[in-house]
Scaffold this motif. Structure first.
Motif, PDB file in Angstrom:
ATOM      1  N   THR A  73      10.355   1.564  -1.928  1.00 23.17           N
ATOM      2  CA  THR A  73      11.209   2.194  -0.920  1.00 23.17           C
ATOM      3  C   THR A  73      10.587   2.169   0.471  1.00 23.17           C
ATOM      4  O   THR A  73      11.313   2.218   1.470  1.00 23.17           O
ATOM      5  CB  THR A  73      11.533   3.647  -1.310  1.00 23.17           C
ATOM      6  OG1 THR A  73      10.308   4.387  -1.466  1.00 23.17           O
ATOM      7  CG2 THR A  73      12.336   3.702  -2.603  1.00 23.17           C
ATOM      8  N   LEU A  74       9.258   2.099   0.574  1.00 25.69           N
ATOM      9  CA  LEU A  74       8.608   2.088   1.885  1.00 25.69           C
ATOM     10  C   LEU A  74       8.615   0.701   2.521  1.00 25.69           C
ATOM     11  O   LEU A  74       8.642   0.583   3.751  1.00 25.69           O
ATOM     12  CB  LEU A  74       7.157   2.573   1.768  1.00 25.69           C
ATOM     13  CG  LEU A  74       6.944   4.012   1.299  1.00 25.69           C
ATOM     14  CD1 LEU A  74       5.458   4.318   1.222  1.00 25.69           C
ATOM     15  CD2 LEU A  74       7.649   4.992   2.224  1.00 25.69           C
ATOM     16  N   HIS A  75       8.564  -0.318   1.710  1.00 26.91           N
ATOM     17  CA  HIS A  75       8.449  -1.697   2.224  1.00 26.91           C
ATOM     18  C   HIS A  75       9.587  -2.585   1.716  1.00 26.91           C
ATOM     19  O   HIS A  75       9.413  -3.800   1.580  1.00 26.91           O
ATOM     20  CB  HIS A  75       7.107  -2.300   1.814  1.00 26.91           C
ATOM     21  CG  HIS A  75       5.913  -1.574   2.337  1.00 26.91           C
ATOM     22  ND1 HIS A  75       5.312  -0.544   1.649  1.00 26.91           N
ATOM     23  CD2 HIS A  75       5.213  -1.715   3.496  1.00 26.91           C
ATOM     24  CE1 HIS A  75       4.285  -0.094   2.347  1.00 26.91           C
ATOM     25  NE2 HIS A  75       4.203  -0.778   3.474  1.00 26.91           N
ATOM     26  N   ALA A  76      10.742  -1.981   1.466  1.00 24.13           N
ATOM     27  CA  ALA A  76      11.856  -2.739   0.888  1.00 24.13           C
ATOM     28  C   ALA A  76      12.280  -3.903   1.774  1.00 24.13           C
ATOM     29  O   ALA A  76      12.575  -4.996   1.278  1.00 24.13           O
ATOM     30  CB  ALA A  76      13.044  -1.814   0.621  1.00 24.13           C
ATOM     31  N   ALA A  77      12.313  -3.704   3.076  1.00 23.14           N
ATOM     32  CA  ALA A  77      12.759  -4.766   3.977  1.00 23.14           C
ATOM     33  C   ALA A  77      11.805  -5.958   3.926  1.00 23.14           C
ATOM     34  O   ALA A  77      12.241  -7.116   3.904  1.00 23.14           O
ATOM     35  CB  ALA A  77      12.883  -4.234   5.400  1.00 23.14           C
ATOM     36  N   LYS A  78      10.490  -5.680   3.902  1.00 19.39           N
ATOM     37  CA  LYS A  78       9.517  -6.773   3.825  1.00 19.39           C
ATOM     38  C   LYS A  78       9.637  -7.529   2.509  1.00 19.39           C
ATOM     39  O   LYS A  78       9.601  -8.764   2.478  1.00 19.39           O
ATOM     40  CB  LYS A  78       8.097  -6.221   3.982  1.00 19.39           C
ATOM     41  CG  LYS A  78       7.765  -5.736   5.377  1.00 19.39           C
ATOM     42  CD  LYS A  78       6.321  -5.261   5.447  1.00 19.39           C
ATOM     43  CE  LYS A  78       5.965  -4.799   6.852  1.00 19.39           C
ATOM     44  NZ  LYS A  78       4.557  -4.321   6.934  1.00 19.39           N
ATOM     45  N   ALA A  79       9.769  -6.775   1.408  1.00 19.04           N
ATOM     46  CA  ALA A  79       9.894  -7.425   0.100  1.00 19.04           C
ATOM     47  C   ALA A  79      11.183  -8.224   0.006  1.00 19.04           C
ATOM     48  O   ALA A  79      11.194  -9.342  -0.531  1.00 19.04           O
ATOM     49  CB  ALA A  79       9.831  -6.370  -1.002  1.00 19.04           C
ATOM     50  N   GLU A  80      12.255  -7.668   0.515  1.00 13.12           N
ATOM     51  CA  GLU A  80      13.558  -8.366   0.474  1.00 13.12           C
ATOM     52  C   GLU A  80      13.497  -9.690   1.228  1.00 13.12           C
ATOM     53  O   GLU A  80      13.989 -10.720   0.754  1.00 13.12           O
ATOM     54  CB  GLU A  80      14.636  -7.452   1.049  1.00 13.12           C
ATOM     55  CG  GLU A  80      16.024  -8.074   1.111  1.00 13.12           C
ATOM     56  CD  GLU A  80      16.366  -8.556   2.501  1.00 13.12           C
ATOM     57  OE1 GLU A  80      16.600  -9.782   2.647  1.00 13.12           O
ATOM     58  OE2 GLU A  80      16.406  -7.739   3.421  1.00 13.12           O
ATOM     59  N   ARG A  81      12.876  -9.685   2.400  1.00 16.54           N
ATOM     60  CA  ARG A  81      12.763 -10.926   3.172  1.00 16.54           C
ATOM     61  C   ARG A  81      11.870 -11.935   2.460  1.00 16.54           C
ATOM     62  O   ARG A  81      12.169 -13.144   2.454  1.00 16.54           O
ATOM     63  CB  ARG A  81      12.208 -10.617   4.569  1.00 16.54           C
ATOM     64  CG  ARG A  81      13.195  -9.870   5.450  1.00 16.54           C
ATOM     65  CD  ARG A  81      12.563  -9.413   6.746  1.00 16.54           C
ATOM     66  NE  ARG A  81      13.392  -8.420   7.414  1.00 16.54           N
ATOM     67  CZ  ARG A  81      12.981  -7.669   8.421  1.00 16.54           C
ATOM     68  NH1 ARG A  81      11.761  -7.811   8.885  1.00 16.54           N
ATOM     69  NH2 ARG A  81      13.790  -6.779   8.971  1.00 16.54           N
ATOM     70  N   LYS A  82      10.797 -11.449   1.860  1.00 12.90           N
ATOM     71  CA  LYS A  82       9.893 -12.352   1.151  1.00 12.90           C
ATOM     72  C   LYS A  82      10.610 -13.026  -0.012  1.00 12.90           C
ATOM     73  O   LYS A  82      10.477 -14.241  -0.217  1.00 12.90           O
ATOM     74  CB  LYS A  82       8.685 -11.560   0.632  1.00 12.90           C
ATOM     75  CG  LYS A  82       7.642 -12.404  -0.070  1.00 12.90           C
ATOM     76  CD  LYS A  82       6.958 -13.346   0.892  1.00 12.90           C
ATOM     77  CE  LYS A  82       5.899 -14.181   0.207  1.00 12.90           C
ATOM     78  NZ  LYS A  82       5.274 -15.164   1.134  1.00 12.90           N
ATOM     79  N   ILE A  83      11.381 -12.261  -0.763  1.00 16.32           N
ATOM     80  CA  ILE A  83      12.111 -12.815  -1.909  1.00 16.32           C
ATOM     81  C   ILE A  83      13.191 -13.781  -1.440  1.00 16.32           C
ATOM     82  O   ILE A  83      13.379 -14.856  -2.021  1.00 16.32           O
ATOM     83  CB  ILE A  83      12.708 -11.675  -2.753  1.00 16.32           C
ATOM     84  CG1 ILE A  83      11.585 -10.849  -3.390  1.00 16.32           C
ATOM     85  CG2 ILE A  83      13.638 -12.224  -3.836  1.00 16.32           C
ATOM     86  CD1 ILE A  83      12.054  -9.540  -3.984  1.00 16.32           C
ATOM     87  N   THR A  84      13.908 -13.417  -0.373  1.00 14.69           N
ATOM     88  CA  THR A  84      14.949 -14.296   0.163  1.00 14.69           C
ATOM     89  C   THR A  84      14.360 -15.623   0.612  1.00 14.69           C
ATOM     90  O   THR A  84      14.897 -16.698   0.312  1.00 14.69           O
ATOM     91  CB  THR A  84      15.674 -13.609   1.330  1.00 14.69           C
ATOM     92  OG1 THR A  84      16.231 -12.362   0.887  1.00 14.69           O
ATOM     93  CG2 THR A  84      16.805 -14.484   1.863  1.00 14.69           C
ATOM     94  N   ASP A 131       0.812  -1.203   0.000  1.00 14.93           N
ATOM     95  CA  ASP A 131       0.000   0.000   0.000  1.00 14.93           C
ATOM     96  C   ASP A 131       0.855   1.267   0.000  1.00 14.93           C
ATOM     97  O   ASP A 131       1.777   1.400   0.818  1.00 14.93           O
ATOM     98  CB  ASP A 131      -0.918   0.000   1.227  1.00 14.93           C
ATOM     99  CG  ASP A 131      -1.956   1.102   1.177  1.00 14.93           C
ATOM    100  OD1 ASP A 131      -2.495   1.355   0.089  1.00 14.93           O
ATOM    101  OD2 ASP A 131      -2.215   1.712   2.236  1.00 14.93           O
ATOM    102  N   GLY A 132       0.560   2.178  -0.926  1.00 16.82           N
ATOM    103  CA  GLY A 132       1.225   3.474  -0.965  1.00 16.82           C
ATOM    104  C   GLY A 132       2.654   3.454  -1.435  1.00 16.82           C
ATOM    105  O   GLY A 132       3.335   4.486  -1.376  1.00 16.82           O
ATOM    106  N   ASP A 133       3.134   2.315  -1.927  1.00 19.43           N
ATOM    107  CA  ASP A 133       4.557   2.224  -2.257  1.00 19.43           C
ATOM    108  C   ASP A 133       4.819   2.481  -3.735  1.00 19.43           C
ATOM    109  O   ASP A 133       3.932   2.400  -4.579  1.00 19.43           O
ATOM    110  CB  ASP A 133       5.123   0.871  -1.847  1.00 19.43           C
ATOM    111  CG  ASP A 133       6.546   0.986  -1.319  1.00 19.43           C
ATOM    112  OD1 ASP A 133       7.214   2.002  -1.593  1.00 19.43           O
ATOM    113  OD2 ASP A 133       6.990   0.058  -0.622  1.00 19.43           O
TER     114      ASP A 133
END
Length: 300
Positions: free
Chosen positions: A241-252, A234-236
Motif C-alpha cells: 500500500t505504501l509503494h503501490a504506484a512504483k510496483a504497478e509501474r514496474k510490473i507494467t 522498505d516498510g511496506d
C-alpha cells in the motif's frame, strides 16, 4: 494464520463449497482505475467455461483496446491473478490501473489485451490452474493471442508458476508478495523472466518467500540465460500500500517489455500516469469491492 516469519502458504486443501462468483458479483467501480487517464479501452465481463478438472465457469474482466478487432493488436496478453480470496482488483487495486494502461497504449501494436481473472474456488491450486489454462485457451482462440505474461499476488504465485511449467505460451511471470508452497513449477520457468516484488514489513507472507523463489530460480537457470529481479519495498505490507504506484509501474513496464513494446515517449506517458488511489483506505475499499480480501487474504 502463521506469523510472517513462518508462513509460506495461504493455500487451502479442504473441499470447496458454494458456487463460483458470477460477473455481476462485482460493482461497476471495479471496472476501471478510479483516477481517469486517457483510457482508450473497453472492459467486458466474462464467464469462461472450464472443462479441465471440475467443470464450471470462472469470471473475469477483459480489457481490450477501443476500437478493437481481434488479431489487430499485440499478440501478447496479460492475465492478472489475485490471492487466497480470489477477486479482480489485486494488491492495492493495482490490477485496475495495470489493465487500463496495457489496453490503452496509443498504437495498435503496443496495446495488450489484459484479463483480470477470478477463481472458481480460491486458494485451491488444483482448481485454480484449470481456470488459468481455460483463460489462456480463450485468449488464443477468440482473440488470436500467441503469448501470455502471468501476474500473481500472494497465493496467486502457485497457479502462475504451475501454469508456466505446463504451458509454453507463458513467456514470463511477475509475482507480488508470493507464497512458496505449491510453487514447484518455478524450476521449469527459466530462462523465461521472473519479477518479484515484496514489502519488507509483510506480516502475511515473509519477504523470505521472495528471496527463496529468487534463489531457486537462479539455481534452476542452468543455461545462465534467465532473468530474475527482486524488488523489496522498505516498510511496506502484504498489498504494497505504501509503494503501490512504483510496483504497478514496474510490473507494467515488465509486461510491455516482454511483449516487445519499447518505452518511447507516447508509451511512457501512459505508464507514468498515477491513477491509483492515494490513501490506503481507498485502496483497501476497492480490494474489498473486488473480492480480493475474502478467504482470509490480508493487506497487512
Amino acid at each position: 494464520m502463521a506469523s510472517a516469519h513462518q508462513a509460506s502458504s495461504i493455500s487451502r486443501l479442504d473441499t470447496p463449497k458454494g458456487n463460483p462468483r458470477t460477473p455481476d458479483a462485482f460493482p461497476p467501480q471495479v471496472d476501471h482505475a478510479p483516477s481517469a487517464i486517457a483510457t482508450q479501452c473497453t472492459v467486458t465481463r466474462l464467464q469462461i467455461r472450464v472443462t479441465n478438472g471440475s467443470d464450471g465457469k470462472v469470471s473475469g474482466s477483459l480489457h481490450t483496446p477501443a476500437p478493437y478487432v481481434p488479431g489487430t493488436h499485440n499478440k501478447t496478453a496479460a492475465i492478472l491473478l489475485s490471492g487466497a480470496g480470489g477477486g479482480v482488483t489485486g494488491p492495492s487495486s493495482m490490477y485496475l490501473s495495470i489493465a487500463d494502461k496495457l489496453a490503452s497504449m496509443p498504437k495498435a501494436h503496443q496495446a495488450l489485451v489484459t484479463l483480470r481473472l477470478d477463481y472458481r474456488f480460491p486458494a485451491r491450486n488444483k482448481h485454480c490452474v484449470p481456470d488459468v489454462q481455460a483463460a489462456i485457451e480463450l485468449l488464443e482462440y477468440e482473440h488470436q493471442i500467441e503469448k501470455v505474461v502471468l501476474v500473481g499476488w500472494s497465493f496467486g504465485s502457485a497457479p502462475v508458476l504451475t501454469c508456466a511449467a505446463q504451458n509454453p505460451r507463458v513467456i514470463g511471470a511477475a509475482l507480488v508478495a508470493p507464497q512458496t508452497a505449491e510453487t514447484e513449477g518455478l524450476e521449469m520457468l527459466p530462462p523465461r523472466p521472473l519479477l518479484l516484488c515484496h514489502g519488507l514489513a509483510d506480516r502475511t507472507l515473509s519477504p523470505r518467500c521472495s528471496r527463496d523463489l529468487e534463489r531457486r530460480y537462479r539455481y534452476a537457470d542452468t543455461s545462465g540465460k534467465g532473468e530474475v529481479e527482486l524488488r523489496l519495498f522498505d516498510g511496506d505490507d502484504h498489498a504494497l500500500t505504501l509503494h503501490a504506484a512504483k510496483a504497478e509501474r514496474k510490473i507494467t513496464e515488465f509486461i510491455l517489455r516482454l511483449a516487445g513494446v519499447e518505452s518511447v515517449e507516447d508509451v511512457s506517458s501512459v505508464i507514468e500516469a498515477n491513477v491509483l488511489p492515494q490513501k490506503k483506505a481507498e485502496k483497501v475499499r476497492l480490494m474489498k469491492e473486488g473480492g480480493d480480501l475474502k478467504g482470509g487474504e490480508s493487506v497487512e
